[in-house]
Design a protein around this motif. Structure first.
Motif, PDB file in Angstrom:
ATOM      1  N   ILE A  75       4.955 -82.016 -15.873  1.00  0.00           N
ATOM      2  CA  ILE A  75       4.838 -82.649 -14.546  1.00  0.00           C
ATOM      3  C   ILE A  75       3.462 -83.255 -14.241  1.00  0.00           C
ATOM      4  N   CYS A  76       3.478 -84.479 -13.955  1.00  0.00           N
ATOM      5  CA  CYS A  76       2.120 -85.220 -13.726  1.00  0.00           C
ATOM      6  C   CYS A  76       2.171 -85.873 -12.273  1.00  0.00           C
ATOM      7  N   GLU A  77       0.825 -85.927 -11.816  1.00  0.00           N
ATOM      8  CA  GLU A  77       0.567 -86.423 -10.625  1.00  0.00           C
ATOM      9  C   GLU A  77      -0.788 -87.087 -10.546  1.00  0.00           C
ATOM     10  N   ALA A  78      -0.778 -88.189 -10.187  1.00  0.00           N
ATOM     11  CA  ALA A  78      -2.090 -89.195 -10.196  1.00  0.00           C
ATOM     12  C   ALA A  78      -2.937 -88.874  -9.506  1.00  0.00           C
ATOM     13  N   VAL A  79      -4.287 -88.628  -9.872  1.00  0.00           N
ATOM     14  CA  VAL A  79      -5.348 -88.140  -8.852  1.00  0.00           C
ATOM     15  C   VAL A  79      -6.332 -88.959  -8.984  1.00  0.00           C
ATOM     16  N   ALA A  80      -7.216 -88.739  -7.778  1.00  0.00           N
ATOM     17  CA  ALA A  80      -8.523 -89.876  -7.836  1.00  0.00           C
ATOM     18  C   ALA A  80      -9.523 -89.436  -8.882  1.00  0.00           C
ATOM     19  N   SER A  81      -9.690 -88.332  -9.255  1.00  0.00           N
ATOM     20  CA  SER A  81     -10.605 -88.213 -10.409  1.00  0.00           C
ATOM     21  C   SER A  81     -10.193 -86.720 -11.095  1.00  0.00           C
ATOM     22  N   ALA A  82     -10.790 -86.515 -12.235  1.00  0.00           N
ATOM     23  CA  ALA A  82     -10.420 -85.208 -13.071  1.00  0.00           C
ATOM     24  C   ALA A  82     -11.270 -84.137 -12.518  1.00  0.00           C
ATOM     25  N   LYS A  83     -10.572 -83.028 -12.593  1.00  0.00           N
ATOM     26  CA  LYS A  83     -11.347 -81.822 -12.273  1.00  0.00           C
ATOM     27  C   LYS A  83     -11.442 -80.921 -13.473  1.00  0.00           C
ATOM     28  N   ALA A  84     -12.011 -79.616 -13.253  1.00  0.00           N
ATOM     29  CA  ALA A  84     -12.079 -78.585 -14.291  1.00  0.00           C
ATOM     30  C   ALA A  84     -10.945 -78.178 -14.526  1.00  0.00           C
ATOM     31  N   GLU A  85     -10.351 -77.954 -15.656  1.00  0.00           N
ATOM     32  CA  GLU A  85      -8.732 -77.297 -15.833  1.00  0.00           C
ATOM     33  C   GLU A  85      -8.882 -75.994 -15.323  1.00  0.00           C
ATOM     34  N   LEU A  86      -7.680 -75.529 -14.764  1.00  0.00           N
ATOM     35  CA  LEU A  86      -7.424 -74.382 -14.027  1.00  0.00           C
ATOM     36  C   LEU A  86      -6.030 -73.786 -14.621  1.00  0.00           C
ATOM     37  N   GLY A  87      -6.140 -72.774 -15.214  1.00  0.00           N
ATOM     38  CA  GLY A  87      -4.879 -72.226 -15.687  1.00  0.00           C
ATOM     39  C   GLY A  87      -3.885 -73.166 -16.533  1.00  0.00           C
ATOM     40  N   ALA A  88      -2.788 -73.445 -16.216  1.00  0.00           N
ATOM     41  CA  ALA A  88      -1.788 -74.381 -17.080  1.00  0.00           C
ATOM     42  C   ALA A  88      -2.244 -75.623 -16.454  1.00  0.00           C
ATOM     43  N   LEU A  89      -3.199 -75.914 -15.526  1.00  0.00           N
ATOM     44  CA  LEU A  89      -3.467 -77.359 -14.757  1.00  0.00           C
ATOM     45  C   LEU A  89      -4.381 -77.925 -15.604  1.00  0.00           C
ATOM     46  N   LYS A  90      -3.912 -78.896 -16.342  1.00  0.00           N
ATOM     47  CA  LYS A  90      -4.718 -79.842 -17.414  1.00  0.00           C
ATOM     48  C   LYS A  90      -5.058 -81.295 -16.600  1.00  0.00           C
ATOM     49  N   PHE A  91      -5.872 -81.993 -17.280  1.00  0.00           N
ATOM     50  CA  PHE A  91      -6.028 -83.163 -16.730  1.00  0.00           C
ATOM     51  C   PHE A  91      -6.171 -84.146 -17.861  1.00  0.00           C
ATOM     52  N   ARG A  92      -5.596 -85.501 -17.886  1.00  0.00           N
ATOM     53  CA  ARG A  92      -5.748 -86.452 -18.838  1.00  0.00           C
ATOM     54  C   ARG A  92      -5.772 -87.886 -18.335  1.00  0.00           C
ATOM     55  N   THR A  93      -6.269 -88.642 -18.883  1.00  0.00           N
ATOM     56  CA  THR A  93      -6.162 -90.072 -18.654  1.00  0.00           C
ATOM     57  C   THR A  93      -5.227 -90.876 -19.488  1.00  0.00           C
ATOM     58  N   LEU A  94      -4.306 -91.780 -18.650  1.00  0.00           N
ATOM     59  CA  LEU A  94      -3.060 -92.131 -19.393  1.00  0.00           C
ATOM     60  C   LEU A  94      -3.353 -93.733 -19.426  1.00  0.00           C
ATOM     61  N   PRO A  95      -3.199 -94.473 -20.530  1.00  0.00           N
ATOM     62  CA  PRO A  95      -3.496 -95.893 -20.688  1.00  0.00           C
ATOM     63  C   PRO A  95      -2.216 -96.736 -20.000  1.00  0.00           C
ATOM     64  N   ALA A  96      -2.636 -97.954 -19.774  1.00  0.00           N
ATOM     65  CA  ALA A  96      -1.614 -98.659 -19.189  1.00  0.00           C
ATOM     66  C   ALA A  96      -0.260 -98.781 -20.341  1.00  0.00           C
ATOM     67  N   ILE A  97       0.693 -98.781 -19.608  1.00  0.00           N
ATOM     68  CA  ILE A  97       1.950 -99.160 -20.664  1.00  0.00           C
ATOM     69  C   ILE A  97       2.809-100.141 -20.065  1.00  0.00           C
ATOM     70  N   GLN A  98       3.763-100.654 -21.007  1.00  0.00           N
ATOM     71  CA  GLN A  98       4.774-101.599 -20.807  1.00  0.00           C
ATOM     72  C   GLN A  98       5.930-101.126 -20.502  1.00  0.00           C
ATOM     73  N   ALA A  99       6.679-101.212 -19.459  1.00  0.00           N
ATOM     74  CA  ALA A  99       8.025-100.208 -19.374  1.00  0.00           C
ATOM     75  C   ALA A  99       8.980-100.859 -19.039  1.00  0.00           C
ATOM     76  N   ALA A 100      10.211-100.690 -19.407  1.00  0.00           N
ATOM     77  CA  ALA A 100      11.716-100.792 -18.836  1.00  0.00           C
ATOM     78  C   ALA A 100      11.836-100.182 -17.700  1.00  0.00           C
ATOM     79  N   CYS A 101      12.019-100.627 -16.394  1.00  0.00           N
ATOM     80  CA  CYS A 101      11.981 -99.588 -15.484  1.00  0.00           C
ATOM     81  C   CYS A 101      13.406 -99.768 -14.406  1.00  0.00           C
ATOM     82  N   VAL A 102      13.964 -98.972 -13.980  1.00  0.00           N
ATOM     83  CA  VAL A 102      15.126 -98.961 -12.965  1.00  0.00           C
ATOM     84  C   VAL A 102      15.057 -98.087 -11.880  1.00  0.00           C
ATOM     85  N   TYR A 103      15.241 -98.481 -10.792  1.00  0.00           N
ATOM     86  CA  TYR A 103      15.307 -97.599  -9.583  1.00  0.00           C
ATOM     87  C   TYR A 103      16.717 -96.926  -9.615  1.00  0.00           C
ATOM     88  N   HIS A 104      16.436 -95.490  -9.297  1.00  0.00           N
ATOM     89  CA  HIS A 104      17.622 -94.884  -8.934  1.00  0.00           C
ATOM     90  C   HIS A 104      17.876 -94.373  -7.728  1.00  0.00           C
TER      91      HIS A 104
END
Length: 284
Positions: A196-225
Motif C-alpha cells: 500500500i502506497c500513499e504519496a507524501v510531502a516528504s519522507a519521515k523516519a520509518e515506523l514499524g511496518a511503515l517505510k518510505f521510498r522515492t519512486l521514479p517517473a514511469i510511462q504507463a498504460a492507464c485506464v479508469y475503472h
C-alpha cells in the motif's frame, strides 16, 4: 526526374506532335487551371508558348511527367518536395524520408483507432475513459507491505497504515495519490503480498511496518475503472489487450490507484479507480 522542358521555337517538332493546353488537360483528366499552376510552380512548363497569342502546347512525352507529379501528390508529397526532386535533389533520399513520415502517420492513426476502440470497450465495461499512455511523475511515498488471505480484506487493513502515518507525522502530497502494487508476479487466490502506497510531502523516519521510498517517473498504460473492484478483471482485459496490440510490454509493478471508493462513496457504482501498467516499447 526532370520535369522542366525548354520552350520550342516552332509549333511542330518532327515525330512529336504538340497539343493545345485544353486538349492536353482533357487527355490527362486534369484542369487547365492545374496545368497553369504547375507552370507557375516550375513543375511542368509547356513545350511551346506561341509569342503572338500566348497559346500553350504540350507533347505526349510530357504525360509521363504529369503522371509522376500526380502520383507523388497522391503519395503525400507537397509541391515543394516535388520541386526539390525536380531541381536535382536525391530522389531516393526524398522518397525514404516521405516513407518514414507516412509510417509515422500510420502509427499515429493506429493510436487514434486504439483510443476509439477504448471508448467502444468502455461502453461495454463501464469504463470512464479509454486506455491512455501517459507519464506518471516521480514521487515520495509512505508504504507498507501486508499479506492478505483474499483481495476483499485490502481496505480493512488500510486504516492500519493511516494510523502509522499519523504517528510518523506524515503530510499527504497534493494532489493525493494512493495506490497498491503487487510485488510478487502472477495472480494468487490467497497469501497475496500487497504494498500500500500513499504519496507524501516528504519522507519521515520509518515506523514499524511503515517505510518510505522515492519512486521514479514511469510511462504507463492507464485506464479508469468505475464501479466495484470485483469487476477489475474487465478493465485489466482492456488495458492488457491494448498493450499487446500496440507494441508495448509490461515494464514494472502494476498499480491500482484509488480515487473515489468505500471511504467517500456509499454507492459502489460511483467508485473510481485507475489501473496503471508501466510499459515500454517492445523490441521487435
Amino acid at each position: 526526374m526532370e520535369m522542366k522542358r525548354d520552350h520550342l521555337p516552332c509549333p511542330e517538332r518532327a515525330g512529336n506532335r504538340l497539343y493545345k493546353i485544353g486538349m492536353f488537360a482533357a487527355m490527362n483528366h486534369v484542369t487547365v487551371k492545374t496545368l497553369r499552376f504547375y507552370e507557375e510552380q516550375g513543375l511542368l512548363l509547356p513545350a511551346l508558348i506561341q509569342p503572338e497569342n500566348g497559346y500553350r502546347y504540350y507533347t505526349l512525352s510530357q504525360m509521363a511527367v504529369l503522371h509522376q507529379i500526380t502520383a507523388l501528390k497522391q503519395a503525400g508529397f507537397t509541391l515543394e518536395e516535388i520541386a526539390r526532386v525536380n531541381s536535382g535533389a536525391d530522389e531516393e533520399a526524398v522518397l525514404l524520408k516521405k516513407k518514414a513520415e507516412l509510417l509515422e502517420r500510420i502509427a499515429e492513426l493506429t493510436r487514434q483507432i486504439a483510443v476509439v476502440d477504448g471508448y467502444l470497450s468502455g461502453r461495454k465495461t463501464q469504463l470512464a475513459a479509454p486506455v491512455l499512455i501517459k507519464t506518471i511523475p516521480g514521487t515520495t511515498v509512505a508504504c507498507m507491505q501486508i499479506r492478505l488471505d483474499s483481495y476483499d480484506g485490502l481496505f480493512d487493513r488500510m486504516p492500519e497504515m493511516g494510523a502509522l502515518m499519523e504517528r510518523a507525522g506524515c503530510a499527504c502530497a497534493v494532489p493525493e495519490y494512493c495506490f497498491t502494487a503487487y510485488p510478487e508476479p502472477g495472480y494468487r487466490d490467497s497469501d497475496i503480498l500487497v504494498e500500500i502506497c500513499e504519496a507524501v510531502a516528504s519522507a519521515k523516519a520509518e515506523l514499524g511496518a511503515l517505510k518510505f521510498r522515492t519512486l521514479p517517473a514511469i510511462q504507463a498504460a492507464c485506464v479508469y475503472h468505475r464501479g466495484s473492484y470485483r469487476s477489475f478483471a474487465e478493465s485489466y482485459e482492456v488495458v492488457l489487450r491494448y498493450i499487446e496490440e500496440n507494441g508495448y510490454e509490461i515494464a514494472g509493478e502494476i498499480r491500482e490507484s484509488y480515487i473515489d471508493g468505500v471511504w467517500n462513496r456509499d454507492d459502489e457504482r460511483e467508485w473510481l479507480s485507475e489501473i496503471q501498467v508501466p510499459v515500454r516499447r517492445r523490441e521487435e
